[in-house]
Structures are given as structure tokens and as C-alpha cells.
Enzyme design. Structure first.
Site, PDB file in Angstrom:
ATOM      1  N   ASN A 173     -55.324  55.157  11.956  1.00 54.81           N
ATOM      2  CA  ASN A 173     -55.225  56.134  13.031  1.00 54.81           C
ATOM      3  C   ASN A 173     -55.105  55.336  14.331  1.00 54.81           C
ATOM      4  O   ASN A 173     -55.346  54.130  14.358  1.00 54.81           O
ATOM      5  CB  ASN A 173     -56.408  57.110  13.036  1.00 54.81           C
ATOM      6  CG  ASN A 173     -57.738  56.418  13.181  1.00 54.81           C
ATOM      7  OD1 ASN A 173     -57.950  55.665  14.126  1.00 54.81           O
ATOM      8  ND2 ASN A 173     -58.653  56.666  12.256  1.00 54.81           N
ATOM      9  N   ILE A 205     -54.634  49.305  -3.028  1.00 52.78           N
ATOM     10  CA  ILE A 205     -54.104  48.298  -2.102  1.00 52.78           C
ATOM     11  C   ILE A 205     -55.159  47.275  -1.682  1.00 52.78           C
ATOM     12  O   ILE A 205     -54.838  46.139  -1.362  1.00 52.78           O
ATOM     13  CB  ILE A 205     -53.442  48.971  -0.879  1.00 52.78           C
ATOM     14  CG1 ILE A 205     -52.493  47.993  -0.185  1.00 52.78           C
ATOM     15  CG2 ILE A 205     -54.477  49.557   0.067  1.00 52.78           C
ATOM     16  CD1 ILE A 205     -51.545  48.645   0.785  1.00 52.78           C
ATOM     17  N   VAL A 237     -56.850  55.594   2.836  1.00 51.80           N
ATOM     18  CA  VAL A 237     -56.502  54.177   2.780  1.00 51.80           C
ATOM     19  C   VAL A 237     -57.162  53.415   3.927  1.00 51.80           C
ATOM     20  O   VAL A 237     -57.707  52.331   3.738  1.00 51.80           O
ATOM     21  CB  VAL A 237     -54.964  53.982   2.815  1.00 51.80           C
ATOM     22  CG1 VAL A 237     -54.596  52.517   2.958  1.00 51.80           C
ATOM     23  CG2 VAL A 237     -54.330  54.562   1.558  1.00 51.80           C
ATOM     24  N   ASP A 238     -57.143  53.985   5.106  1.00 55.61           N
ATOM     25  CA  ASP A 238     -57.735  53.353   6.293  1.00 55.61           C
ATOM     26  C   ASP A 238     -59.209  53.037   6.050  1.00 55.61           C
ATOM     27  O   ASP A 238     -59.666  51.905   6.248  1.00 55.61           O
ATOM     28  CB  ASP A 238     -57.557  54.275   7.496  1.00 55.61           C
ATOM     29  CG  ASP A 238     -57.908  53.639   8.834  1.00 55.61           C
ATOM     30  OD1 ASP A 238     -58.029  52.405   8.911  1.00 55.61           O
ATOM     31  OD2 ASP A 238     -58.046  54.393   9.805  1.00 55.61           O
ATOM     32  N   TYR A 257     -51.309  63.203   6.608  1.00 59.36           N
ATOM     33  CA  TYR A 257     -50.278  63.284   7.635  1.00 59.36           C
ATOM     34  C   TYR A 257     -49.318  64.449   7.442  1.00 59.36           C
ATOM     35  O   TYR A 257     -48.463  64.693   8.278  1.00 59.36           O
ATOM     36  CB  TYR A 257     -49.500  61.971   7.712  1.00 59.36           C
ATOM     37  CG  TYR A 257     -50.344  60.839   8.227  1.00 59.36           C
ATOM     38  CD1 TYR A 257     -50.637  60.736   9.582  1.00 59.36           C
ATOM     39  CD2 TYR A 257     -50.870  59.885   7.368  1.00 59.36           C
ATOM     40  CE1 TYR A 257     -51.418  59.713  10.069  1.00 59.36           C
ATOM     41  CE2 TYR A 257     -51.662  58.853   7.851  1.00 59.36           C
ATOM     42  CZ  TYR A 257     -51.929  58.774   9.196  1.00 59.36           C
ATOM     43  OH  TYR A 257     -52.708  57.760   9.676  1.00 59.36           O
TER      44      TYR A 257
END
Length: 189
Positions: A23, A10, A32-33, A125
Site C-alpha cells: 500500500n 512468494i 501479500v504485503d 484491489y
């Protein structure tokens, strides 16, 4: 609205907006964060810290969304959303659907008709990928239907606040593995 699913990274998408599976602190993390924060550069962290200092002192709530600039990313915007954590008992599908819908509304508010979403980090998650795909595709499809049915401020009970002011033309789920791509592709038919 077109909805697609592809396998990829991404952070390499050349689009109006990408979505960060953040988060609640908005201060970066793993998966990803972390990848988005690293690719965007330190300016993204600085903007997130300012959001925490001013607008979001308690953090971003689950299901909510907030935009920041994309900085060193190809994307002009990063839309951050916090997903429900099934491992912590947050298993309400409506909370997960809200992540996708909230991001779409924010995308319309910042004028981002082409956007890319991660398929959520199921490992982090605790959600089953098939359930995430079903909920995500359903939420995005329903948003697209409401958006297409809206003409003016309110038609058929759909308010501009529900679908935003700018039409979203393309939503692409950018997935990091074949299993997720298979699940999303199956949901997209």
C-alpha cells in the site's frame, strides 16, 4: 528473458528480488504485503518508515516502485509497488502495467536478474484476475523485448532508463491460488 507462472508462497522464494504488492504507506498491511513484512522481520518496517520519513513523505505513488533489503527473507531485495485500486475507481490498465514495468526497472538498478512477482491481490484491489494476467504478462513481455533490443545507451528509441542497466533473466509470477495460476498460464501460452 524467461517468464513463468507457479503456485506458491512468494516469501519462500530463494531469489534476488521479490515484489511486494504494497500500500502507499509502505508500512505493511494484509495479504501479500503483510506476509512479506512478517517474514522479513521488523527491520523491513524500520527501513520503510525511514523511506517515508526521507524520500517518500507522501507515500509511494500508484505505479511506482522502490527497493528495500529483504532482511530475513531468502530474497536479497524486496521491490515495493502500489497497484491501482479498481474499487476506488483506479481502472486505468496503464497504471497496472506500470507497476510491473517499474519493478523491472528497479530490479535492473539493484542488480537482481532473477525476480518473483505476485499476481497482484485481485481481492484487495478489485481487478479481475484474467485482466491482471493479460496486463501483467503483456507488460513484462514488452519490457523483455525492449531489453533484448537495447544495445548500448539507446537503440530503436529504447533508452537505458526504460530497461535498466542489468538484464532481467527470469520473471516468475508466484500465485496463491489455482484460478490465478490458470489465468497467468493461459496468457503465457
Amino acid at each position: 528473458m524467461r517468464i513463468e507462472a507457479v503456485r506458491g508462497d512468494i516469501t519462500h522464494e530463494d531469489v534476488d528480488a521479490i515484489v511486494n504488492a504494497a500500500n502507499s504507506s509502505l508500512l505493511g498491511g494484509g495479504g501479500v504485503d503483510g506476509a512479506i513484512h512478517r517474514a522479513a522481520g521488523p527491520e523491513l518496517l524500520a527501513e520503510c518508515m525511514e523511506l517515508r520519513r526521507t524520500e517518500l513523505p507522501d507515500g509511494l505513488p500508484v505505479g511506482g516502485a522502490v527497493p528495500t533489503a529483504g532482511y530475513r527473507l531468502r530474497a536479497r531485495w524486496v521491490i515495493h509497488t502500489v497497484g491501482p485500486n479498481a474499487r476506488r475507481g483506479q481502472t486505468d490498465p496503464d497504471l497496472l502495467a506500470s507497476c510491473f514495468t517499474s519493478c523491472l526497472v528497479v530490479a535492473t538498478e539493484v542488480g537482481a536478474p532473477h525476480r518473483r512477482l505476485p499476481g497482484r491481490e485481485r481481492r484487495a484491489y478489485g481487478w479481475d484476475v484474467d485482466e491482471v494476467a493479460r496486463i501483467a504478462v503483456g507488460a513484462v513481455g514488452a519490457f523483455g523485448s525492449r531489453q533484448e533490443n537495447r544495445d548500448g545507451v539507446e537503440v530503436c528509441g529504447t533508452d537505458v532508463r526504460e530497461v535498466g542497466t542489468t538484464a532481467v533473466e527470469l520473471v516468475r509470477f508466484v500465485l496463491h491460488d489455482d484460478r490465478a495460476l490458470e489465468a497467468f498460464s493461459r496468457e503465457l501460452g
